[in-house]
Design an enzyme around this catalytic site. Structure first.
Site, PDB file in Angstrom:
ATOM      1  N   GLY A 121     -11.009 -39.831  46.060  1.00 27.35           N
ATOM      2  CA  GLY A 121     -10.468 -41.140  46.455  1.00 27.35           C
ATOM      3  C   GLY A 121      -9.325 -40.982  47.428  1.00 27.35           C
ATOM      4  O   GLY A 121      -8.295 -41.642  47.292  1.00 27.35           O
ATOM      5  N   SER A 123      -2.373 -43.705  34.311  1.00 26.56           N
ATOM      6  CA  SER A 123      -1.625 -44.933  34.624  1.00 26.56           C
ATOM      7  C   SER A 123      -0.675 -45.260  33.489  1.00 26.56           C
ATOM      8  O   SER A 123      -0.939 -44.899  32.326  1.00 26.56           O
ATOM      9  CB  SER A 123      -2.608 -46.096  34.799  1.00 26.56           C
ATOM     10  OG  SER A 123      -1.909 -47.318  34.802  1.00 26.56           O
ATOM     11  N   TYR A 155      -9.822 -50.485  31.737  1.00 27.86           N
ATOM     12  CA  TYR A 155      -9.000 -49.593  32.577  1.00 27.86           C
ATOM     13  C   TYR A 155      -8.025 -48.780  31.696  1.00 27.86           C
ATOM     14  O   TYR A 155      -7.892 -47.561  31.877  1.00 27.86           O
ATOM     15  CB  TYR A 155      -8.254 -50.459  33.589  1.00 27.86           C
ATOM     16  CG  TYR A 155      -7.408 -49.703  34.581  1.00 27.86           C
ATOM     17  CD1 TYR A 155      -7.987 -49.050  35.669  1.00 27.86           C
ATOM     18  CD2 TYR A 155      -6.021 -49.656  34.454  1.00 27.86           C
ATOM     19  CE1 TYR A 155      -7.205 -48.375  36.598  1.00 27.86           C
ATOM     20  CE2 TYR A 155      -5.231 -48.986  35.380  1.00 27.86           C
ATOM     21  CZ  TYR A 155      -5.831 -48.343  36.446  1.00 27.86           C
ATOM     22  OH  TYR A 155      -5.055 -47.674  37.354  1.00 27.86           O
ATOM     23  N   LYS A 190      -7.894 -44.699  31.237  1.00 29.80           N
ATOM     24  CA  LYS A 190      -6.710 -43.915  31.595  1.00 29.80           C
ATOM     25  C   LYS A 190      -6.132 -43.191  30.371  1.00 29.80           C
ATOM     26  O   LYS A 190      -5.579 -42.090  30.506  1.00 29.80           O
ATOM     27  CB  LYS A 190      -5.664 -44.813  32.261  1.00 29.80           C
ATOM     28  CG  LYS A 190      -6.114 -45.366  33.614  1.00 29.80           C
ATOM     29  CD  LYS A 190      -6.392 -44.243  34.619  1.00 29.80           C
ATOM     30  CE  LYS A 190      -6.638 -44.739  36.029  1.00 29.80           C
ATOM     31  NZ  LYS A 190      -6.903 -43.657  36.978  1.00 29.80           N
TER      32      LYS A 190
HETATM   33  P1  NAP Z   1      -7.097 -47.938  45.912  1.00 33.73           P
HETATM   34  O1  NAP Z   1      -6.110 -48.236  46.996  1.00 33.73           O
HETATM   35  O2  NAP Z   1      -8.006 -49.010  45.444  1.00 33.73           O
HETATM   36  O3  NAP Z   1      -7.944 -46.640  46.335  1.00 33.73           O
HETATM   37  C1  NAP Z   1      -8.910 -46.159  45.457  1.00 33.73           C
HETATM   38  C2  NAP Z   1      -9.531 -44.919  46.047  1.00 33.73           C
HETATM   39  O4  NAP Z   1     -10.521 -44.438  45.115  1.00 33.73           O
HETATM   40  C3  NAP Z   1     -10.240 -45.156  47.366  1.00 33.73           C
HETATM   41  O5  NAP Z   1     -10.041 -44.036  48.203  1.00 33.73           O
HETATM   42  C4  NAP Z   1     -11.708 -45.252  46.948  1.00 33.73           C
HETATM   43  O6  NAP Z   1     -12.602 -44.807  47.956  1.00 33.73           O
HETATM   44  C5  NAP Z   1     -11.748 -44.268  45.800  1.00 33.73           C
HETATM   45  N1  NAP Z   1     -12.874 -44.490  44.905  1.00 33.73           N
HETATM   46  C6  NAP Z   1     -13.157 -45.564  44.146  1.00 33.73           C
HETATM   47  N2  NAP Z   1     -14.299 -45.374  43.459  1.00 33.73           N
HETATM   48  C7  NAP Z   1     -14.752 -44.142  43.796  1.00 33.73           C
HETATM   49  C8  NAP Z   1     -15.871 -43.365  43.424  1.00 33.73           C
HETATM   50  N3  NAP Z   1     -16.773 -43.814  42.551  1.00 33.73           N
HETATM   51  N4  NAP Z   1     -16.021 -42.144  43.975  1.00 33.73           N
HETATM   52  C9  NAP Z   1     -15.121 -41.655  44.872  1.00 33.73           C
HETATM   53  N5  NAP Z   1     -14.040 -42.347  45.257  1.00 33.73           N
HETATM   54  C10 NAP Z   1     -13.851 -43.577  44.739  1.00 33.73           C
HETATM   55  O7  NAP Z   1      -6.341 -47.444  44.587  1.00 33.73           O
HETATM   56  P2  NAP Z   1      -4.909 -46.756  44.405  1.00 33.73           P
HETATM   57  O8  NAP Z   1      -3.960 -47.833  44.006  1.00 33.73           O
HETATM   58  O9  NAP Z   1      -4.615 -45.873  45.530  1.00 33.73           O
HETATM   59  O10 NAP Z   1      -5.211 -45.901  43.087  1.00 33.73           O
HETATM   60  C11 NAP Z   1      -5.400 -44.504  43.093  1.00 33.73           C
HETATM   61  C12 NAP Z   1      -5.341 -44.008  41.659  1.00 33.73           C
HETATM   62  O11 NAP Z   1      -4.070 -44.353  41.089  1.00 33.73           O
HETATM   63  C13 NAP Z   1      -6.393 -44.642  40.751  1.00 33.73           C
HETATM   64  O12 NAP Z   1      -6.871 -43.695  39.823  1.00 33.73           O
HETATM   65  C14 NAP Z   1      -5.612 -45.734  40.032  1.00 33.73           C
HETATM   66  O13 NAP Z   1      -6.201 -46.061  38.806  1.00 33.73           O
HETATM   67  C15 NAP Z   1      -4.272 -45.059  39.876  1.00 33.73           C
HETATM   68  N6  NAP Z   1      -3.159 -45.992  39.658  1.00 33.73           N
HETATM   69  C16 NAP Z   1      -2.801 -46.901  40.604  1.00 33.73           C
HETATM   70  C17 NAP Z   1      -1.713 -47.767  40.356  1.00 33.73           C
HETATM   71  C18 NAP Z   1      -1.239 -48.789  41.353  1.00 33.73           C
HETATM   72  O14 NAP Z   1      -0.331 -49.555  41.019  1.00 33.73           O
HETATM   73  N7  NAP Z   1      -1.776 -48.843  42.543  1.00 33.73           N
HETATM   74  C19 NAP Z   1      -1.035 -47.691  39.133  1.00 33.73           C
HETATM   75  C20 NAP Z   1      -1.428 -46.744  38.193  1.00 33.73           C
HETATM   76  C21 NAP Z   1      -2.490 -45.889  38.473  1.00 33.73           C
HETATM   77  P3  NAP Z   1     -13.423 -45.856  48.875  1.00 33.73           P
HETATM   78  O15 NAP Z   1     -12.416 -46.768  49.510  1.00 33.73           O
HETATM   79  O16 NAP Z   1     -14.101 -44.979  49.848  1.00 33.73           O
HETATM   80  O17 NAP Z   1     -14.341 -46.567  47.959  1.00 33.73           O
END
Ligand code: NAP
Length: 247
Positions: free
Chosen positions: A12, A142, A155, A159
């Protein structure tokens, strides 16, 4: 700290936190295998920015929830870039709704990507890491995997599962010189949180002692530290990066 010549797979990595993690590794001299699922243009843009740091970056399309796709991706990385030294399991999705209304497909999709995805990637790489007699795995969990959250039963469960998997793998692999840790972000500004209405965002910020939302770079710095030699005696830990939101 240097990670020169290390090969890092970031799942991702096309955008958001994953892109920031990949970029931070590149700044430390590591070569990047950037995985994405559907956002090819974003992956190519991130690759371009990473290459400006003077390192190699290759992009690999694969759905982490599909074991055969992950196995093929890992084979391709190993033949094109060499051994994978560091795996960052970052790919994740949300399908939020109250549990009473949660569709089975919303449950299954989130568990398949966020939890089975970590199994698939770790499983496909671990044998090689054992042979190499070294490796680092960092899983992005998370804050809600620790605290739970209304509207995020799927979710939060995925996590929390990642935390259990992290600790179990850490125990199994400690004697092999492979460290497995997790980073638990709080509320971070990415497209995952963009859709939250402004009024709700303000309420959420009030609950963060630091008084502000985190940046993807805040997570990237923690991940890079855990991947460094400076963290060689740290394993099985969950490092919260949340501005004090949950202790
Ligand atoms: P995001 O902006 O939505 O980006 C998600 C990424 O995951 C994208 O690069 C997407 O690729 C990829 N992805 C989704 N499904 C996939 C799959 N089946 N196979 C391969 N790649 C996949 O999310 P983010 O906020 O950066 O989150 C990144 C991580 O941090 C996640 O695990 C999320 O749960 C965790 N997190 C985020 C937050 C927050 O506040 N943002 C808080 C706690 C934890 P494509 O675009 O190519 O589909």
């Amino acid at each position: 700290m240097t990670l020169k010549e290390k090969n890092v797979l970031v799942t991702g990595g096309s955008r958001g936190i994953g892109a920031a993690i990949a970029f931070e590794f590149a700044k430390k001299g590591a070569n990047i295998a950037l995985n994405y699922a559907g956002s090819q243009q974003a992956a190519e843009d991130t690759k371009k920015a990473i290459e400006e740091e003077g390192v190699t970056c290759r992009i690999y399309q694969a759905d982490v929830s599909e074991l055969t796709q992950v196995e093929e991706m890992v084979k391709a990385i190993e033949s094109e870039m060499g051994q994978i030294d560091i795996l960052v399991n970052n790919a994740g999705i949300t399908r939020d709704s109250l549990f009473m209304r949660m569709k089975e497909s919303d449950w299954d999709d989130v568990i398949a990507t966020n939890l089975k995805g970590v199994y698939n990637c770790s499983k496909s790489i671990i044998r090689a890491m054992i042979k190499q007699k070294s490796g680092k795995i960092i899983n992005i969990t998370s804050v809600v995997g620790l605290s739970g959250n209304i509207g995020q039963a799927n979710y939060s469960a995925s996590k929390a599962g990642v935390i259990g998997l992290t600790k179990s793998l850490a125990l199994e692999l400690a004697s092999r010189n492979i460290q497995v840790n997790a980073v638990a972000p709080g509320y971070i500004e990415t497209s995952m949180t963009d859709s939250i209405p402004d009024s709700l965002k303000e309420e959420m910020i009030k609950k963060i002692p630091a008084g502000k939302i985190g940046r993807p770079e805040d997570i990237a710095n923690a991940v890079v530290f855990l991947a460094s030699d400076e963290a060689n005696y740290i394993t099985g830990q969950v490092l919260s990066v949340n501005g004090g939101m949950y202790l």
